[in-house]
Design an enzyme around this catalytic site. Structure first.
Site, PDB file in Angstrom:
ATOM      1  CB  THR A 468      43.706  38.773  47.147  1.00  0.00           C
ATOM      2  OG1 THR A 468      44.644  38.063  46.381  1.00  0.00           O
ATOM      3  CG2 THR A 468      43.838  40.228  46.850  1.00  0.00           C
ATOM      4  CG  ASP A 508      48.801  36.151  39.553  1.00  0.00           C
ATOM      5  OD1 ASP A 508      48.347  35.024  39.823  1.00  0.00           O
ATOM      6  OD2 ASP A 508      48.402  37.189  40.104  1.00  0.00           O
ATOM      7  CB  SER A 533      47.252  41.911  38.850  1.00  0.00           C
ATOM      8  OG  SER A 533      46.244  41.952  39.832  1.00  0.00           O
ATOM      9  N   GLY A 560      39.766  37.625  44.848  1.00  0.00           N
ATOM     10  CA  GLY A 560      39.070  36.581  44.099  1.00  0.00           C
ATOM     11  C   GLY A 560      39.761  36.169  42.813  1.00  0.00           C
ATOM     12  N   GLY A 561      41.048  36.504  42.666  1.00  0.00           N
ATOM     13  CA  GLY A 561      41.778  36.079  41.472  1.00  0.00           C
ATOM     14  C   GLY A 561      41.133  36.648  40.228  1.00  0.00           C
TER      15      GLY A 561
HETATM   16  N1  GLU Z   1      47.143  37.295  42.400  1.00  0.00           N
HETATM   17  C1  GLU Z   1      45.869  37.712  41.969  1.00  0.00           C
HETATM   18  C2  GLU Z   1      45.929  38.917  41.097  1.00  0.00           C
HETATM   19  O1  GLU Z   1      46.795  39.706  41.255  1.00  0.00           O
HETATM   20  C3  GLU Z   1      44.956  38.011  43.085  1.00  0.00           C
HETATM   21  C4  GLU Z   1      44.649  36.787  43.815  1.00  0.00           C
HETATM   22  C5  GLU Z   1      43.320  36.813  44.454  1.00  0.00           C
HETATM   23  O2  GLU Z   1      42.598  37.764  44.378  1.00  0.00           O
HETATM   24  O3  GLU Z   1      42.998  35.851  45.074  1.00  0.00           O
HETATM   25  O4  GLU Z   1      45.118  39.110  40.274  1.00  0.00           O
END
Ligand code: GLU
Length: 676
Positions: A468, A508, A533, A560-561
């Protein structure tokens, strides 16, 4: 001997240029000299800002605000995954662009300089990011855009999240089929099952229809030129394809292999000039035909569906996405989640992101404490040394917010929030009651329970997310874009078509539809649902005396997930409570807690990660030790945030934009800059 690998973002069409060290040093010296003038007006960060002295905007002189960019991967700079290259605060008069790559920042800034809007800049920068940061985002993924219209003071949350295909059932990610109840091959992420119907182009088109000034077509020109003429592979991109395992995975897909690997199968190195004629062709079709050229039945849509349904050598489980899934995809305008924090209003992304609610809850809990009295000490450009109590409080607020987020937040088109809107979870007395669970002298036992809002329990595990990128943009008219954009994991699902990568966003979702007690999980897979998310593009406003929305104050966001929520909360507290400037708050040690582990980012120069005899890594660090003494489980692993922030301040009596880009990535800040 180690080879010199200077990253030159100057879009060369010829072999990479090598900048002599002397060139860098001269550039630095000149910039530092020009930064020495000024009067004695002190701002509240300890800087000495004179009246703005405009310099030409958008110049990418290998500098960021007066400091030579030392990019991860350059000699003397740390490794990408563990990198931290200090950055200087950047000041601009009227417009500013921050992205996680110098080339995309430059393209965005040029558009802003030329009178384009923040949305125009976002469209052009996203296409460029698809080239220079293909591991993180692109048109095969999804995005959220928070937009502030300075004229009407209206905020819109644009949702371009990927959707599950109409044919997906609740076991889509965990079983090949109801008769073959074994996991997808080679795993859920790299099978066709993880690929959601992309949303990035549709959401940009929607926002552009509302707020674009430049034509859609012209916004694709910089990326088409780059894809055609070639660009130098940046260090982060090179690092993301360098490991032996990644190379093996890339080799499954011949289109990926041809793009990312040399003919001998080795990964392409930093600064290699790379062209992407397939993406140039895709971009040209979309520039001319709009997003329909991508979504409606045609060569691009057919290639996407074929790719999702491929089994390669038979060892990959296909997805079930159809041409209709693509044709029917819709980006949505949603009501932002806005709440107050002290004298500010904070607006974030509503579901399907959990970001707006979780960040709002963290702040709502912290509002019950005098955070200003727990500011970091030894303040420096890297955000100083956060106090044990300050980090403890932010961490505990995070623990409580993650508990609620994990349990209750999913795509509200399918699963309603408690009380039917974000208001219940953001209710001030509820958050005051949650704050009452926090002690100043001991950490709460984890996991802390979610709040009880009645109704059926909905268990939900924490899901690991990575990859991301984030863009922060302010245009000359005062409009603001905060856009977080993603293909989920680094390199997404490892499926490439038309020169771009397809996401693995569906991972996710919770792969399990029910929890251990048989309770239905809110974030389970359902046909056409959007996975939850953590992305948290955020806008902050001053509040007027009557409580209504005042001037724009700040924007921030990060990749950063699930950790995004912590990175963003830390940055907001840094600016709003601790009065740090944008760069200091972004640079500050990444800390927070997700209802399991407290992080204190060990890549930061102000963290001592050494291990005393018989102790744990970080035990020599007073912050880490202090947190452990309170009962926190602390990880000093390296964090890889990609924060950016733009803060509106008054400098020398005039309004100014103050920007920061994350020292942990290769981004820069540009605008109509001046040196205070
Ligand atoms: N897929 C994640 C989300 O939508 C984001 C992934 C990331 O930030 O690395 O929360």
């Amino acid at each position: 001997m180690r080879q010199r690998t200077t990253f030159d973002p100057a879009l060369p069409a010829s072999p990479p240029r090598r900048r002599p060290r002397g060139w860098l040093m001269m550039a630095t010296a000149a910039l530092l000299l020009s930064a020495c003038g000024g009067d004695d007006d002190d701002d509240h960060h300890g800087h000495k800002p004179p009246p703005p002295q405009p310099v030409a905007g958008c110049e990418l002189n290998g500098t960021t605000g007066g400091e030579v960019i030392v990019l991860p991967g350059e000699p003397g700079a740390p490794e990408v995954a563990t990198g931290y290259a200090p950055k200087r605060t950047v000041y601009a008069k009227t417009y500013m662009a921050v992205t996680n790559n110098p080339v995309s920042t430059k393209v965005a800034c040029d558009i802003l300089k030329d009178g384009g809007t923040a949305v125009d800049a976002a469209v052009a920068a996203q296409m460029v990011l698809n080239l220079v940061e293909p591991q993180s985002s692109g048109i095969g993924g999804g995005a959220f855009i928070m937009h502030y219209d300075a004229q009407t003071k209206k905020v819109i949350a644009y949702d371009g999240r990927e959707t599950a295909p109409s044919g997906a059932d609740e076991n889509y990610l965990r079983w090949k089929s109801s008769t073959d109840q074994t996991p997808p091959l080679p795993n859920a992420v790299r099978s066709g099952r993880s690929i959601g119907t992309p949303g990035t182009l549709r959401v940009l088109e929607l926002a552009h229809r509302d707020y674009g000034k430049k034509t859609w077509k012209e916004l694709f020109s910089p990326a088409i030129k780059l894809a055609t003429d070639g660009f130098a592979i940046p260090p982060r991109m090179a690092a993301s394809i360098s490991s032996a395992t990644t190379v093996q995975n890339i080799k499954r897909d011949p289109e990926m292999a041809a793009y990312f690997l040399n003919p001998d199968g080795t990964p392409r190195a930093v600064n290699t000039i790379l062209k992407n004629p397939a993406l140039a062709q895709t971009f040209t079709a979309v520039a001319e035909g709009g997003a329909d050229a991508f979504y409606k039945d045609g060569p691009i849509a057919r290639a996407i569906v074929d790719k999702i349904r491929t089994t390669y050598d038979g060892g990959t489980t296909p997805g079930v996405t159809t041409l209709d899934d693509l044709a029917n995809y819709q980006a949505k305008k949603r009501e932002p989640v806005c709440t107050t924090y002290r004298q500010y209003e904070i607006c974030g992304m509503p579901p399907p992101s959990s970001g707006g609610i979780a960040v709002g809850q963290i702040l709502g809990i912290l509002e019950n404490f005098d955070m200003a009295s727990h500011a970091p000490t030894s303040m420096d450009q890297n955000g100083g040394k956060p106090s044990v109590t300050g980090v403890h409080l932010v961490g505990e607020a995070g623990n409580l917010a993650y508990a609620d987020r994990n349990q209750y937040v999913a795509d509200t088109d399918f699963v309603p929030l408690p009380g039917g809107s974000p208001d219940t979870m953001l209710n001030k007395s509820y958050l005051a009651q949650r704050a009452g669970m926090i002690s100043l002298t001991a950490a709460m036992p984890r996991p802390v329970p979610a709040g009880n809002f009645g109704g059926a329990p909905m268990g939900a595990p924490i899901i690991a997310e990575r990859g991301t990128t984030h863009l922060s943009l302010v245009d000359k008219y005062g409009n603001v874009v905060a856009m977080t954009t993603t293909i989920e994991s680094g390199l997404g699902s490892y499926h490439m078509t038309g020169g771009f990568l397809l996401n693995n966003e569906l991972t996710d979702f919770s792969a399990e539809p029910v929890d251990a007690n048989g309770a239905q999980i809110a974030n389970r897979v359902q046909p056409l649902k959007r996975p939850r998310s953590s992305m948290s593009p955020t806008l902050v406003f001053e509040r007027k005396g009557d409580g209504s929305r005042g001037d724009f104050k700040m924007t921030t966001g990060s990749p950063g997930g699930a950790t995004i929520i912590q990175y963003v909360a830390k940055t907001l507290v840094g600016v709003l409570d601790w009065k740090m400037d944008a760069q200091q708050a972004v640079s500050m040690i990444d800390f927070g807690s997700n209802n399991a582990t407290m992080i204190v980012g060990g890549e930061h120069p102000n963290v001592d990660t050494s291990t005393p005899q018989g102790g744990l890594p970080g035990d020599n660090d007073p912050l880490v030790k202090g947190l452990r003494n309170l009962g926190h489980t602390v990880s000093v692993g390296n964090q890889s945030s990609g924060l950016s922030a733009i803060v509106r301040e008054t400098i020398g009596g005039a309004p100014a934009l103050v920007g920061g880009a994350d020292p942990r990535r290769e981004g820069v800040v540009l605008g109509d800059t001046f040196r205070p």
